[in-house]
Design a protein around this motif. Structure first.
Motif, PDB file in Angstrom:
ATOM      1  N   ILE A   6      -4.250  -8.624  -7.787  1.00 56.30           N
ATOM      2  CA  ILE A   6      -5.708  -8.702  -7.746  1.00 56.30           C
ATOM      3  C   ILE A   6      -6.191  -9.962  -7.044  1.00 56.30           C
ATOM      4  CG2 ILE A   6      -7.791  -8.771  -9.193  1.00 56.30           C
ATOM      5  CD1 ILE A   6      -6.128  -7.092 -11.232  1.00 56.30           C
ATOM      6  N   TYR A   7      -5.464 -11.069  -7.244  1.00 56.31           N
ATOM      7  CA  TYR A   7      -5.844 -12.326  -6.611  1.00 56.31           C
ATOM      8  C   TYR A   7      -4.687 -12.832  -5.755  1.00 56.31           C
ATOM      9  CZ  TYR A   7      -9.674 -12.202  -9.900  1.00 56.31           C
ATOM     10  OH  TYR A   7     -10.786 -11.813 -10.602  1.00 56.31           O
ATOM     11  N   CYS A   8      -5.020 -13.371  -4.596  1.00 56.43           N
ATOM     12  CA  CYS A   8      -4.016 -13.905  -3.681  1.00 56.43           C
ATOM     13  C   CYS A   8      -3.270 -15.055  -4.358  1.00 56.43           C
ATOM     14  CB  CYS A   8      -4.704 -14.399  -2.405  1.00 56.43           C
ATOM     15  SG  CYS A   8      -3.566 -15.226  -1.264  1.00 56.43           S
ATOM     16  N   PRO A   9      -1.928 -14.982  -4.416  1.00 55.32           N
ATOM     17  CA  PRO A   9      -1.164 -16.057  -5.040  1.00 55.32           C
ATOM     18  C   PRO A   9      -1.220 -17.369  -4.251  1.00 55.32           C
ATOM     19  CG  PRO A   9       0.278 -14.218  -4.435  1.00 55.32           C
ATOM     20  CD  PRO A   9      -1.102 -13.853  -4.022  1.00 55.32           C
ATOM     21  N   THR A  10      -1.633 -17.309  -2.989  1.00 58.99           N
ATOM     22  CA  THR A  10      -1.702 -18.501  -2.154  1.00 58.99           C
ATOM     23  C   THR A  10      -3.036 -19.238  -2.315  1.00 58.99           C
ATOM     24  OG1 THR A  10      -0.265 -17.425  -0.542  1.00 58.99           O
ATOM     25  CG2 THR A  10      -1.464 -19.373   0.217  1.00 58.99           C
ATOM     26  N   CYS A  11      -4.153 -18.479  -2.212  1.00 58.06           N
ATOM     27  CA  CYS A  11      -5.465 -19.150  -2.216  1.00 58.06           C
ATOM     28  C   CYS A  11      -6.367 -18.757  -3.386  1.00 58.06           C
ATOM     29  CB  CYS A  11      -6.186 -18.896  -0.895  1.00 58.06           C
ATOM     30  SG  CYS A  11      -6.826 -17.211  -0.722  1.00 58.06           S
ATOM     31  N   GLY A  12      -6.010 -17.717  -4.125  1.00 57.93           N
ATOM     32  CA  GLY A  12      -6.794 -17.313  -5.288  1.00 57.93           C
ATOM     33  C   GLY A  12      -7.949 -16.369  -5.006  1.00 57.93           C
ATOM     34  N   THR A  13      -8.153 -16.006  -3.741  1.00 58.30           N
ATOM     35  CA  THR A  13      -9.226 -15.082  -3.379  1.00 58.30           C
ATOM     36  C   THR A  13      -8.895 -13.681  -3.858  1.00 58.30           C
ATOM     37  OG1 THR A  13      -9.705 -16.382  -1.398  1.00 58.30           O
ATOM     38  CG2 THR A  13     -10.500 -14.112  -1.403  1.00 58.30           C
ATOM     39  N   LYS A  14      -9.907 -12.938  -4.257  1.00 64.77           N
ATOM     40  CA  LYS A  14      -9.712 -11.554  -4.676  1.00 64.77           C
ATOM     41  C   LYS A  14      -9.197 -10.746  -3.483  1.00 64.77           C
ATOM     42  CE  LYS A  14     -11.662  -7.947  -7.400  1.00 64.77           C
ATOM     43  NZ  LYS A  14     -12.385  -7.734  -8.598  1.00 64.77           N
ATOM     44  N   THR A  15      -8.157  -9.952  -3.712  1.00 68.18           N
ATOM     45  CA  THR A  15      -7.575  -9.147  -2.636  1.00 68.18           C
ATOM     46  C   THR A  15      -8.351  -7.845  -2.455  1.00 68.18           C
ATOM     47  OG1 THR A  15      -6.018  -8.064  -4.122  1.00 68.18           O
ATOM     48  CG2 THR A  15      -5.245 -10.064  -3.004  1.00 68.18           C
ATOM     49  N   ILE A  16      -8.104  -7.227  -1.329  1.00 71.80           N
ATOM     50  CA  ILE A  16      -8.661  -5.907  -1.036  1.00 71.80           C
ATOM     51  C   ILE A  16      -7.498  -4.975  -0.711  1.00 71.80           C
ATOM     52  CG2 ILE A  16     -10.865  -6.821  -0.175  1.00 71.80           C
ATOM     53  CD1 ILE A  16      -9.763  -6.316   2.696  1.00 71.80           C
ATOM     54  N   LYS A  17      -7.762  -3.687  -0.728  1.00 70.62           N
ATOM     55  CA  LYS A  17      -6.751  -2.712  -0.308  1.00 70.62           C
ATOM     56  C   LYS A  17      -6.916  -2.496   1.192  1.00 70.62           C
ATOM     57  CE  LYS A  17      -4.877  -1.678  -4.273  1.00 70.62           C
ATOM     58  NZ  LYS A  17      -3.502  -2.009  -4.553  1.00 70.62           N
ATOM     59  N   LYS A  18      -5.778  -2.540   1.909  1.00 71.56           N
ATOM     60  CA  LYS A  18      -5.810  -2.357   3.358  1.00 71.56           C
ATOM     61  C   LYS A  18      -4.541  -1.624   3.777  1.00 71.56           C
ATOM     62  CE  LYS A  18      -6.303  -4.934   7.657  1.00 71.56           C
ATOM     63  NZ  LYS A  18      -6.520  -6.257   8.270  1.00 71.56           N
ATOM     64  N   MET A  19      -4.677  -0.758   4.761  1.00 72.51           N
ATOM     65  CA  MET A  19      -3.519  -0.003   5.243  1.00 72.51           C
ATOM     66  C   MET A  19      -2.612  -0.895   6.089  1.00 72.51           C
ATOM     67  SD  MET A  19      -3.725   2.979   3.943  1.00 72.51           S
ATOM     68  CE  MET A  19      -2.510   3.944   4.820  1.00 72.51           C
ATOM     69  N   GLU A  20      -1.317  -0.841   5.784  1.00 70.09           N
ATOM     70  CA  GLU A  20      -0.289  -1.441   6.625  1.00 70.09           C
ATOM     71  C   GLU A  20       0.637  -0.306   6.998  1.00 70.09           C
ATOM     72  OE1 GLU A  20       2.633  -5.280   6.675  1.00 70.09           O
ATOM     73  OE2 GLU A  20       2.744  -4.008   4.917  1.00 70.09           O
ATOM     74  N   GLY A  21       0.529   0.138   8.216  1.00 71.04           N
ATOM     75  CA  GLY A  21       1.252   1.342   8.603  1.00 71.04           C
ATOM     76  C   GLY A  21       0.689   2.513   7.830  1.00 71.04           C
TER      77      GLY A  21
END
Length: 167
Positions: A6-21
């Motif tokens: 849910i949160y980026c382990p690097t910067c703490g920003t809330k993540t989003i769902k995005k297609m990778e391939g």
């Protein structure tokens, strides 16, 4: 089980769902990177002592009270062999003299979907057993009277018994 990051382990920003391939993954828009849900890595040891195999009784859940081979998860920065030595020392008091990789198994897990398990045949430098860390108790169990344990541990034991006969 929700295993979203849910949160980026690097910067703490809330993540989003995005297609990778063709796969929808958790993505940080600030760091511009995908986050992967990789399986944890674990080790287990088959150790023969006094005509039996060393087993520990699990002190904590999951599977509290189950007799299992000693082992555990690899910590960040450790090699597989370092984790094996650390886990065996922590749980049994034994020091590994030699080890041989028996098999790598993908284990299905209710907690983290899957675990990559490295199973080893180990020879020890001492034989003073002492239950420690997350081991409730420890004992040597005769190979003809093995307890109920994880299926993957049974696979490792079978392979170790075959290897022992070949020596």
């Amino acid at each position: 089980m929700n295993d979203d990051i849910i949160y980026c382990p690097t910067c703490g920003t809330k993540t989003i769902k995005k297609m990778e391939g063709k796969v929808k993954r958790d993505f940080c828009g600030v760091c511009k990177k995908f986050h992967y849900k990789n399986p944890p890595v674990a080790v287990a040891a088959v150790c023969f002592l006094n005509n039996g195999i060393v087993f520990i009784k699990r002190k904590y859940n999951p599977c509290k009270g189950l007799w299992t081979l000693p082992g555990g998860f690899v910590e960040a920065g450790e090699t597989i062999e370092q984790a094996l030595k650390r886990e065996i020392k922590e749980e049994t008091g034994l020091k590994i003299k030699k080890n041989k990789l028996l098999k790598v198994i993908t284990v299905k897990s209710k907690i983290c979907k899957s675990i990559i398990l490295f199973g080893f045949f180990v020879e020890v430098a001492n034989n003073r057993l002492k239950a420690g860390d997350d081991a409730q108790s420890i004992k040597i169990i005769n190979v003809n009277k093995l307890p109920k344990t994880f299926t993957e541990h049974k696979i490792l034991i079978k392979k170790a018994l075959k290897l022992k006969k070949e020596k």
